[in-house]
Structure formats: C-alpha cells, structure tokens
Design an enzyme around this catalytic site. Structure first.
Site, short mmCIF file in Angstrom:
data_model
loop_
_atom_site.label_atom_id
_atom_site.label_comp_id
_atom_site.label_asym_id
_atom_site.label_seq_id
_atom_site.Cartn_x
_atom_site.Cartn_y
_atom_site.Cartn_z
N GLY A 20 102.30 -122.73 41.89
CA GLY A 20 101.11 -121.91 41.90
C GLY A 20 100.11 -122.47 40.91
O GLY A 20 99.95 -123.68 40.79
N CYS A 21 99.49 -121.62 40.17
CA CYS A 21 98.48 -122.02 39.19
C CYS A 21 99.08 -122.90 38.11
O CYS A 21 100.09 -122.56 37.50
CB CYS A 21 97.89 -120.76 38.57
SG CYS A 21 96.82 -121.07 37.17
N PHE A 22 98.44 -124.03 37.84
CA PHE A 22 98.99 -124.93 36.82
C PHE A 22 98.83 -124.39 35.41
O PHE A 22 99.49 -124.85 34.50
CB PHE A 22 98.46 -126.37 36.94
CG PHE A 22 96.97 -126.57 37.01
CD1 PHE A 22 96.07 -125.77 36.33
CD2 PHE A 22 96.47 -127.61 37.76
CE1 PHE A 22 94.71 -125.99 36.39
CE2 PHE A 22 95.10 -127.85 37.82
CZ PHE A 22 94.22 -127.03 37.14
N CYS A 34 99.83 -121.50 34.58
CA CYS A 34 101.10 -120.79 34.40
C CYS A 34 102.24 -121.77 34.14
O CYS A 34 103.02 -121.59 33.19
CB CYS A 34 101.44 -119.97 35.64
SG CYS A 34 100.26 -118.67 36.04
#
Length: 184
Positions: free
Chosen positions: A14-16, A18
C-alpha cells in the site's frame, strides 16, 4: 572488520509512508527507501504514479543484514502489518499503485515468498485469500525527497495517526524482539 551480508527486499504494502515507517524500526535494517517499481515507464513522477496508469506500485527497498534478520522474518512482518487480501487497495488508498506485492531479487526470495503465502493460506491466517503479487524485481525509482521519512516528520498529521500509528503499535506488539534498541 566484520563481514556483513547486506541484501535487498522490495516490498509493496500500500502506501510507502506506512511500509517505510514499519521497516525502518527493524533491527538489521540499515536503510529503507520509498519509491516505485513494477511499471512500464522509466523515471515516473509521483503525480504519474498516483494516476494508476503507469503500472508502478508504491514500494520500499529494504537494505538488511541477513545475519541479523532473515528475508523470511521480513516477510512475516510484511504480512502482519498490511492487508494482503485486498486487491489494489490498502484502507482508504485505492488503485494498482497500492497493491500488495513482493518483488523478488533471487530465486531464493521467490521460493521463500511462495512458501510463506502457502503457509499463511494453509493455516487460514486470513479470512480472505492472499492476493499479494510475487514478481521479479524491476527497476526501482526513488520517491521525491518529501516522501522520505514521512511518518517521522509528520506524525501529527491525521493520516499518520489514523493509518500508520496502528501499524506501528501492531509491530511493537507482535515483533518487539525484532525492533531496534533505543540508543541512550
């Protein structure tokens, strides 16, 4: 001089922001670089990536000492700190750029990733099937400077508090023995 075996793992969860926040806390990890991989164009810009049209995933490149932490242990952390059962989505982020993926750098990493997925599925760890892509690593492009160490620099932002803080808490609960020790 001691012999340190540094390896690279490329992971998309997902979001890098995170995944970078999670893996930079792991003992044996020397560097975590947010960026993009798995797409069709060279040197993509963030604005192109988030359109979902380039085929790239937001990913991290994890540089680690395999004598301190194994690739398998990194994968267990990876699968425990994001949802590998949602296709092209992590929480509020939607699109192929937010897919769950392991970009392997060797046949050994590929086999290890496949074995972990099989074990997790055989043990019914997740209610839904794992949709994590296991693909050979392709060129990795570093994200722009404003995306690096995002969580550390912006913890007061709502996204960090609502999305990333729970991942860090889960990491601390499940993998306390794998965390870097605080320097005094």
């Amino acid at each position: 001089m001691e012999n340190i075996e540094f390896n690279i793992a490329t992971l998309a969860g997902g979001c890098f922001w995170c995944t970078e926040a999670v893996f930079e806390r792991i003992e044996g990890v020397s560097k975590v670089i947010p960026g993009f991989t798995g797409g069709q164009i060279k040197n993509p810009a963030y604005r192109e990536i988030i359109s979902g049209r380039t085929g790239h995933a937001e990913a991290i490149e994890v540089h680690f000492d395999s004598k301190v932490i194994s690739f398998k242990e990194l994968l267990l952390i990876f699968f425990s700190t994001h949802d590998p059962t949602t296709l092209n989505r992590q929480q509020y982020d939607k699109g192929t750029q937010y897919r769950s993926a392991i970009f392997y750098h060797s046949e050994g990493q590929k086999l290890e990733a496949e074995a972990i997925v099989k074990t997790l599925e055989d043990e019914d760890v997740f209610i839904d099937p794992i949709v994590t892509e296991i693909t050979q690593a392709s060129p990795f492009y570093e994200a722009e400077a404003e995306h690096k160490e995002y969580y550390s620099k912006h913890r007061q932002q709502q996204y960090c508090q609502v999305i990333i803080d729970p991942k860090i808490k889960k990491l601390q609960q499940l993998f306390a023995d794998k965390l870097k020790k605080a320097k005094i």
